[in-house]
Design a protein around this motif. Structure first.
Motif, PDB file in Angstrom:
ATOM      1  N   THR A 241      -5.239  -5.930  10.974  1.00 22.07           N
ATOM      2  CA  THR A 241      -3.878  -6.213  10.550  1.00 22.07           C
ATOM      3  C   THR A 241      -2.971  -5.079  11.036  1.00 22.07           C
ATOM      4  N   PRO A 242      -1.660  -5.290  11.055  1.00 30.21           N
ATOM      5  CA  PRO A 242      -0.757  -4.193  11.431  1.00 30.21           C
ATOM      6  C   PRO A 242      -0.951  -2.949  10.571  1.00 30.21           C
ATOM      7  N   ALA A 243      -1.169  -3.134   9.282  1.00 33.59           N
ATOM      8  CA  ALA A 243      -1.386  -1.988   8.401  1.00 33.59           C
ATOM      9  C   ALA A 243      -2.667  -1.245   8.773  1.00 33.59           C
ATOM     10  N   GLN A 244      -3.727  -1.983   9.093  1.00 33.54           N
ATOM     11  CA  GLN A 244      -4.980  -1.351   9.498  1.00 33.54           C
ATOM     12  C   GLN A 244      -4.826  -0.620  10.829  1.00 33.54           C
TER      13      GLN A 244
ATOM     14  N   ASP B  16      -2.107   0.801  11.941  1.00 33.86           N
ATOM     15  CA  ASP B  16      -1.370   2.021  11.670  1.00 33.86           C
ATOM     16  C   ASP B  16      -2.272   3.075  11.024  1.00 33.86           C
ATOM     17  N   LEU B  17      -3.104   2.651  10.090  1.00 38.88           N
ATOM     18  CA  LEU B  17      -4.018   3.571   9.419  1.00 38.88           C
ATOM     19  C   LEU B  17      -5.013   4.156  10.418  1.00 38.88           C
TER      20      LEU B  17
ATOM     21  N   ARG C 280      -3.352   6.858  12.464  1.00 38.76           N
ATOM     22  CA  ARG C 280      -3.175   8.111  11.714  1.00 38.76           C
ATOM     23  C   ARG C 280      -4.502   8.858  11.596  1.00 38.76           C
TER      24      ARG C 280
ATOM     25  N   GLY D  59      -6.957   3.941   1.774  1.00 35.23           N
ATOM     26  CA  GLY D  59      -7.533   2.756   2.403  1.00 35.23           C
ATOM     27  C   GLY D  59      -8.532   3.057   3.492  1.00 35.23           C
TER      28      GLY D  59
END
Length: 259
Positions: free
Chosen positions: A104-107, A109-110, A113, A165
């Protein structure tokens, strides 16, 4: 080296199961551990035994590894029919029709980082290396001095703990991070269901393999390669010793030990 009597008896019983799943870790199990991950190759006799098992009726072979699937394919060169679990369960290949891992987009990004953190750690700690995976990033310390390795792992763990996460797992001279929460036990469950196995042989050498060892059921066999606390019923000393286990299983399964 002759196999211990209780292990051979267990293999004889396993060889009679209607549909056998042989699911194996790669590094430290089929292949000796090496400093550079890309240099690892299966022991020739173990590779031959895996190919022999893959060619038998009612027998499914699989590899379950912390490696990304592309890396696992490159070094293991498994039989075409061999199923694979990569990235400690985050990646699954049970055939050409399977869907690839999609973050996912959130994954995404994580993961980015986490990569930034490990890149900073590697730059500050000579001898450490970074490995990129589809679902995360790995800090390798096998080629670093012990004190440098300890410092790198401690620093990485402190910084990575601030990323919500993210799953962080210790291995043999590696610190694994993933944005997908999965483990080898979940991967083995996927393989058991996909293959329709009535019994399983699982073998591994690392703490991450214990997730799979703890999921084994009556009639299965778990084998630990090398020293260490384990839930496996059996232990063999080295990948070379495990070759003998695979060869014995090939012989038993081929000779009509199935009832």
């Amino acid at each position: 080296m002759a196999l211990e009597a209780d292990l051979r008896a267990a293999l004889e019983a396993l060889a009679r199961t209607p549909h056998l799943l042989v699911a194996l870790d790669f590094d430290g199990t089929l292949a000796p551990l090496v400093e550079r991950a890309e240099d690892a190759r299966p022991l020739p006799a173990s590779g031959a035994a895996l190919r022999a098992l893959a060619g038998l009726p009612d027998t499914t072979t699989a590899l379950i590894s912390g490696r990304a699937l592309d890396s696992l394919r490159a070094v293991a060169n498994p039989p075409e029919v061999t199923m694979m679990i990569g990235s400690h369960g985050a990646e699954t290949w049970t055939g050409p029709d399977g869907d690839p891992l999609a973050l996912t987009p959130a994954q995404m990004d994580l993961r980015a980082r986490a990569i930034e953190v490990v890149e900073r750690i590697v730059a500050a700690h000579p001898g450490t290396r970074i490995e990129f995976k589809p679902a995360g990033v790995v800090l390798h310390t096998r080629t670093a001095d012990d004190d440098v390795a300890r410092s790198a792992v401690a620093a990485a763990r402190t910084e990575l703990a601030q990323l919500d996460g993210l799953s962080v797992t210790d291995g043999k001279r590696v610190l694994e991070t993933s944005v997908v929460k999965a483990d080898k036990g979940e991967g083995l469950a996927v393989l058991r269901g996909a293959s329709g196995a009535t019994a399983v042989l699982f073998a591994g050498d690392d703490v991450t393999d214990e997730h799979a060892q703890r999921t084994l059921e009556p009639g299965d066999i778990g084998i630990r390669i090398g020293p260490g606390e384990t839930a496996a019923a059996f232990t063999v000393a080295t990948p070379e010793a495990f070759t003998e286990v695979l060869e014995e299983l090939v012989s038993l399964r081929t000779s009509g030990a199935r009832g």
